[in-house]
Design a protein around this motif. Structure first.
Motif, PDB file in Angstrom:
ATOM      1  N   GLU A  54      11.293  -7.738  -0.904  1.00  0.00           N
ATOM      2  CA  GLU A  54      10.225  -7.817   0.084  1.00  0.00           C
ATOM      3  C   GLU A  54       8.896  -8.138  -0.588  1.00  0.00           C
ATOM      4  O   GLU A  54       8.635  -7.697  -1.716  1.00  0.00           O
ATOM      5  CB  GLU A  54      10.096  -6.470   0.796  1.00  0.00           C
ATOM      6  CG  GLU A  54      11.001  -6.355   1.986  1.00  0.00           C
ATOM      7  CD  GLU A  54      10.686  -5.119   2.813  1.00  0.00           C
ATOM      8  OE1 GLU A  54       9.537  -4.644   2.768  1.00  0.00           O
ATOM      9  OE2 GLU A  54      11.605  -4.648   3.479  1.00  0.00           O
TER      10      GLU A  54
ATOM     11  N   ARG B 122       6.166 -14.536   5.369  1.00  0.00           N
ATOM     12  CA  ARG B 122       6.857 -13.489   4.607  1.00  0.00           C
ATOM     13  C   ARG B 122       8.361 -13.533   4.862  1.00  0.00           C
ATOM     14  O   ARG B 122       9.168 -13.366   3.953  1.00  0.00           O
ATOM     15  CB  ARG B 122       6.334 -12.108   5.023  1.00  0.00           C
ATOM     16  CG  ARG B 122       4.882 -11.888   4.666  1.00  0.00           C
ATOM     17  CD  ARG B 122       4.403 -10.584   5.271  1.00  0.00           C
ATOM     18  NE  ARG B 122       5.113  -9.447   4.710  1.00  0.00           N
ATOM     19  CZ  ARG B 122       4.675  -8.763   3.652  1.00  0.00           C
ATOM     20  NH1 ARG B 122       3.545  -9.091   3.077  1.00  0.00           N
ATOM     21  NH2 ARG B 122       5.364  -7.748   3.193  1.00  0.00           N
TER      22      ARG B 122
ATOM     23  N   GLU C 288      11.332 -13.810   2.115  1.00  0.00           N
ATOM     24  CA  GLU C 288      12.268 -12.688   1.928  1.00  0.00           C
ATOM     25  C   GLU C 288      13.712 -13.097   2.229  1.00  0.00           C
ATOM     26  O   GLU C 288      14.641 -12.645   1.583  1.00  0.00           O
ATOM     27  CB  GLU C 288      11.841 -11.518   2.805  1.00  0.00           C
ATOM     28  CG  GLU C 288      10.589 -10.836   2.247  1.00  0.00           C
ATOM     29  CD  GLU C 288       9.862  -9.965   3.259  1.00  0.00           C
ATOM     30  OE1 GLU C 288       8.738  -9.523   2.928  1.00  0.00           O
ATOM     31  OE2 GLU C 288      10.391  -9.753   4.371  1.00  0.00           O
TER      32      GLU C 288
END
Lengths: 282, 282
Positions: free
Chosen positions: A271, A244, A248
């Protein structure tokens, strides 16, 4: 099912918007805007184009990829993310033509892969760079020989090959390990050899399946920077990752896959949704 | 440098790691040697047989009673020389007749010697008329008719030639099986390399060629080694038994060199078909 069109769509005359690198990619394919119809233009300007694509494994009960529709324009950079078992690997297998869709139409580099012969598939793969999560290096070859492999299939001039390989290995920071055997390299080094091998023949499309999966965060970022550099030179990049933070931080759009189809397109810099949010939206 | 590049691809799909590949070299040497020596021996045998057959066909022996008088013999000689297709007629002297008959009468030296006339004839002689004339002029004369024996020997030679043909087919079958075994086991061990080369864009023809080159080069190496051994043996034999050296005609050397080349040709055809089918299925 959510039919998806990537937001960074290029513009062309009335119907499309096109950026400079997309136009050059179209020119590489022999596209002539005055003579072709919009459908042809569309096929040429998108490196990847899936239309209602489904794939069910021979022993599978439900499709691993279900009615998937999306397009990636030439020169774009996208992440492909999603939970384990969402269908990312199946999508990648279809992209590097390991499997063909059981339903729907796949266009790669302007070609309908359903109509290609084995020879044409091989030639198409030469225009693609593939980075595997498990590296897929040959242990009986040195680092240099592994990187040379795609060039031996091309028949490019030898002096050019040597120079190109040296440059690429320096670029990935392995200029001092050219004669090492892959089994003596760390995970990050192996992955960089895999990247060097994937980009040595300057592919139009680079697809990477979890290239940061087996390396630490710092190495992951370093590898991502290599992909960004390639992207700056006009290569279309599609990168699958679970990370992630990487998605991001690097500010490229992300295709979020779940249950074999793209649930959401997340614009660059935003996000990633949490699992529960995706389920709620569905 | 071009050599180095080609080496990378060759090394990637090398069959050297397969035990069957070493067996292939050993068996090629053995089979090539067997074929070289066998074919050369058959050629020598065939040449000897042809010379002997010509001699047998070109001479007819007439045995007259020991009591035959000179005028009768003289008359017979004159009449037979005038017969069409008879080139010459010669009366053997008593010592020669004795030496010819000695093996059949080992227990006694005191036996009456027949009169032996040897007629040198052309192949187009009419044997029936010739025999009739002899029986008219010398009713008690025995004519040495070797036609039955020639036919028996001709049949034996034919049979042995068929036997050699069948044996050669068996050798070719063994060679084909060995090549199939080598390619199959080799490619099974190199499954990973094969799949990587395919993902990098190796066409079926390119990958097949990588395998076939190795098999053909190995079988040619086997041919070369076998040839050296065969030549050394033939030269030694000719040195030890000089009369055999006279039989080594250019035809024998040609057969010795080129007949075993059949095995590399078989290896090439078998390797091409086997490798292509495996590459296509992978």
């Amino acid at each position: 099912m959510l039919a998806t069109r990537v937001t960074e769509k290029p513009k062309l005359s009335k119907d499309f918007t096109v950026c400079e690198c997309c136009l050059s990619a179209a020119a590489l394919h022999g596209y002539n805007g005055h003579q072709s119809n919009n459908r042809v233009k569309k096929d040429l300007l998108y490196m990847i184009r899936f239309e209602n694509v489904s794939y069910t494994y021979p022993q599978g009960e439900k499709p691993a990829v279900n009615d998937l529709t999306f397009e990636l324009p030439s020169g774009s950079f996208h992440f492909l993310s999603g939970p384990s078992g969402a269908g990312k690997t199946t999508i990648f297998k279809m992209l590097y033509l390991d499997i063909l869709p059981t339903e729907g139409k796949t266009m790669l580099l302007g070609k309908n892969v359903g109509n290609l012969s084995r020879n044409e598939i091989a030639l198409l793969r030469r225009q693609m760079g593939i980075v595997f999560q498990d590296f897929r290096l040959l242990d009986n070859l040195s680092v240099r020989e592994n990187v040379l492999l795609p060039l031996t299939l091309h028949g490019a001039p030898s002096a050019e090959q040597e120079k190109c390989v040296d440059e690429i290995l320096d670029w990935v920071g392995l200029g001092h390990k050219t004669h090492e055997q892959p089994e003596r390299l760390s995970g990050g080094e192996k992955q960089r050899v895999g990247i060097a091998r994937a980009v040595v023949n300057r592919p139009k499309l680079l697809i990477a399946d979890e290239p940061t999966g087996n390396v630490d965060t710092a190495m992951g970022k370093r590898i991502l920077h290599l992909f960004c550099e390639l992207h700056k030179h006009g290569t279309t990049v599609l990168l699958a990752t679970h990370d992630r933070e990487l998605v991001e931080n690097f500010g490229f759009p992300c295709l979020y896959v779940q249950d074999g189809c793209i649930k959401k397109i997340i614009p660059g810099g935003q996000e990633l949704p949490k699992q529960s949010e995706i389920e709620d939206a569905a | 440098m071009a050599y180095k590049v080609a080496q990378a691809a060759k090394k990637a799909l090398s069959l050297d790691y397969s035990g069957a590949n070493r067996l292939l070299l050993l068996m090629t040497i053995m089979l090539c040697w067997l074929i070289a020596v066998g074919a050369a021996s058959i050629t020598i045998f065939s040449n000897v047989y042809q010379v002997w057959q010509l001699n047998q066909q070109g001479q007819i022996s007439l045995y007259l009673l020991p009591s035959s008088d000179d005028s009768e013999i003289q008359n017979l000689q004159e009449k037979l020389v005038a017969f069409p297709a008879v080139s010459a007629i010669q009366k053997l002297d008593q010592h020669k007749v004795q030496s010819l008959l000695q093996p059949y009468f080992q227990t006694t030296q005191a036996f009456p010697l027949p009169v032996v006339l040897v007629a040198t004839v052309k192949p187009n002689i009419d044997r029936q008329k010739f025999d009739a004339l002899v029986h008219t002029l010398a009713p008690t004369a025995e004519i040495d008719d070797n036609r039955a024996m020639l036919q028996v020997i001709a049949k034996t030679v034919n049979l042995s030639q068929w036997g050699i043909f069948v044996f050669s087919v068996i050798l070719m079958g063994i060679m084909s099986l060995l090549v199939i075994l080598t390619v199959r086991t080799g490619l099974r061990e190199q499954k990973k390399a094969l799949s990587i080369l395919q993902f990098l864009g190796g066409t079926d023809a390119f990958l097949t060629n990588l395998i076939v080159r190795q098999i053909v080069l190995r079988s040619l190496l086997g041919w070369g080694i076998a040839l050296c051994i065969a030549i050394a043996i033939v030269v030694c034999i000719a040195f030890i038994w000089p009369f055999l050296g006279n039989l080594l005609t250019p035809q024998v050397w040609l057969v010795l060199f080129f007949t075993p080349l059949l095995l590399p040709i078989i290896a090439w055809v078998t390797a091409s078909t086997t490798a292509y089918s495996i590459v296509q299925k992978s």
